[in-house]
Scaffold this active site. Sequence first.
Site, short mmCIF file in Angstrom:
data_model
loop_
_atom_site.label_atom_id
_atom_site.label_comp_id
_atom_site.label_asym_id
_atom_site.label_seq_id
_atom_site.Cartn_x
_atom_site.Cartn_y
_atom_site.Cartn_z
N ARG A 74 0.88 -1.17 0.00
CA ARG A 74 0.00 0.00 0.00
C ARG A 74 0.91 1.22 0.00
O ARG A 74 2.13 1.12 0.09
CB ARG A 74 -0.95 0.02 1.20
CG ARG A 74 -0.28 0.24 2.55
CD ARG A 74 -1.31 0.36 3.67
NE ARG A 74 -0.69 0.67 4.95
CZ ARG A 74 -1.36 0.78 6.09
NH1 ARG A 74 -2.66 0.57 6.10
NH2 ARG A 74 -0.74 1.08 7.22
N GLY A 75 0.28 2.40 -0.10
CA GLY A 75 1.05 3.62 0.04
C GLY A 75 2.01 3.87 -1.09
O GLY A 75 1.66 3.76 -2.27
N SER A 76 3.24 4.17 -0.77
CA SER A 76 4.20 4.76 -1.70
C SER A 76 4.62 3.83 -2.83
O SER A 76 4.82 2.63 -2.65
CB SER A 76 5.44 5.20 -0.93
OG SER A 76 6.41 5.70 -1.82
N CYS A 77 4.82 4.45 -4.01
CA CYS A 77 5.36 3.75 -5.17
C CYS A 77 6.83 3.39 -4.98
O CYS A 77 7.38 2.60 -5.75
CB CYS A 77 5.22 4.62 -6.42
SG CYS A 77 3.52 5.09 -6.83
N THR A 78 7.49 3.97 -3.98
CA THR A 78 8.91 3.74 -3.75
C THR A 78 9.17 2.40 -3.06
O THR A 78 10.31 2.02 -2.84
CB THR A 78 9.50 4.90 -2.91
OG1 THR A 78 9.17 6.14 -3.55
CG2 THR A 78 11.01 4.83 -2.80
#
Length: 597
Positions: A74-78
């Site tokens: 989930r969250g960041s593409c990083t």
Amino acid sequence: MRRSDHASVRHQPALSFIGRSLVPGGAQAASLHADVGLSFWGGVDPFSGEVIDRHHPLSGEHIAGKVLVIPSGRGSCTGSSVLLELILNGHAPAALVFAEAEEILTLGVLVAQLLFGQSLPVISVEQTAFAALRSARYIRIENGVVQGFDELPNDEWTASTAPEDALPTNIALTAQDRAMLAGEQGKATQAAMQILLRMAELQGARELMDITQAHIDGCIYTGPASLRFARQLADWGGRVKVPTTLNSISVDQRRWREMGVAAAFGEPASQLADAYVEMGASASFTCAPYLLDSAPHAGEQVVWAESNAVVYANSVLGARTLKYPDFLDICIALTGRAPRVGCHLDEQRHATLRIDLPPLQSLDDSFYPLLGYHVGLLCGSEIPVICGLEQSHPTLDDLKAFGAAFATTSAAPMFHIAGVTPEANTAEAALGGRAPTRILQVERCDLLASWHELDGGEFADVQLISLGNPHFSLSEFARLAQLCEGRVKHTDVSLLITCGREIQRQASEAGHLQTLEQFGAQIITDTCWCMIEAPVIPRTCRTLMTNSGKYAHYAPGLAGRQVRFGSLAECVETACTGQASGRLPRWLATAETEGAH
């Protein structure tokens, strides 16, 4: 499919399921299971493998050498970049088991495999199997089979060597695609095409399509592996084929030395940015590319990474992009081609979940990041339509704050707000004329619980006000300057604002920066709060305050500080007094009164 009765044979598995092998391979290790998705960026330390998301049930656990069983990222593409770091530095999990075909983390493994010859098995299983694996203390993965054990079997098992994956043959390619794949346009483009096709197959795409622009999130320095990846593509002569902007980088490139950032971090972080500029990207260095003149129009097919930017592009601008992971973003920019799948398609942009809000009045700007945070927790990977804000008239800054917090706790690539966002004139339009799979009612008491999650600091005294996550807009600078006019901050409080270079120029020309400097504020460009550490964050800071739902979530793990949360006006008051008031906003205060009864 499921087998039991392991007592008679010591190494007989208690559970056995067949899953979908996303990255082939074998592994066995102790299981680490959670029912909540995990963002590796901001949620896992890339150098130790510790889960540092202090809101996550696995907080404090170490994933190194474990079979990590989670429903999704989930969250960041990083997250893909963080996982690559873990693989190359020896702190990665032994295997990943998901409840769906997760893309961001899987890409990190694919890059490690295709470019650096290291890998780990990644598999997805059905929901019933995922739930059953909660009881397994140990897990073995082999050839798409997931087995759970109470004790590690003593059968001298060793993982077989994973077969080398052939490139997919079921994706239609143009002559230009085949030329890139054959290396006729250089080794960087060839490698990018190989990675792109592997991901397109995982996503279920049958063809590729042209895109008009890209926004790169992979310029964030997560460690040596992120620089090694970009430097390799640049050294191979990689050049982007479409206009490409760059996300926030990990330092203020023009001022990191004078800000006291150590050269051991500042130099490679700056070199990473240079590698992407060398490949033809513009030095925009902002996590809010929608504030630039180059922002896409409704219906435009683009490739954006950075979770808040993706959600804003899809939901507010009506442009079309997937939630592209780090590394895949530059691969698509180098080829100009993207999988025709997901939110690029009309039918994949409809909501499936309806969320109804209670009647709310006297809303301030703290409402939208709080609501985004809470709605994201409810959604998982489902696209929601939120009903009840038709008469609230949220600003673009409100939608920016909502989307950033939503993208932090959700895996969904977009949202709809009935009567507000461009593809949701009505809830029925957002749903595509179909009935929602679920209808959820949010009550004030639910929002109050999420408020206390974000405003979780135990101390009233605040040493730092953190603004600009995502990057400040020109209108936010105008509002902040109005609040600070004729005032001076407390001497023991720092107030720092992050923004892009272009917005800094515009705010300076408008006179806002002079007012803020007289107040005592400092402006930081190029980087963003999710990358800022000491000494930019004062070492004496015990508690910070922010109006960002995104940063309120990430800061305890990333910065190691306690967090107070509130509106922009409350942040300014706290900057002047040095004390967080702890007051609830008027629209939420009734919930606490109701709870007392």
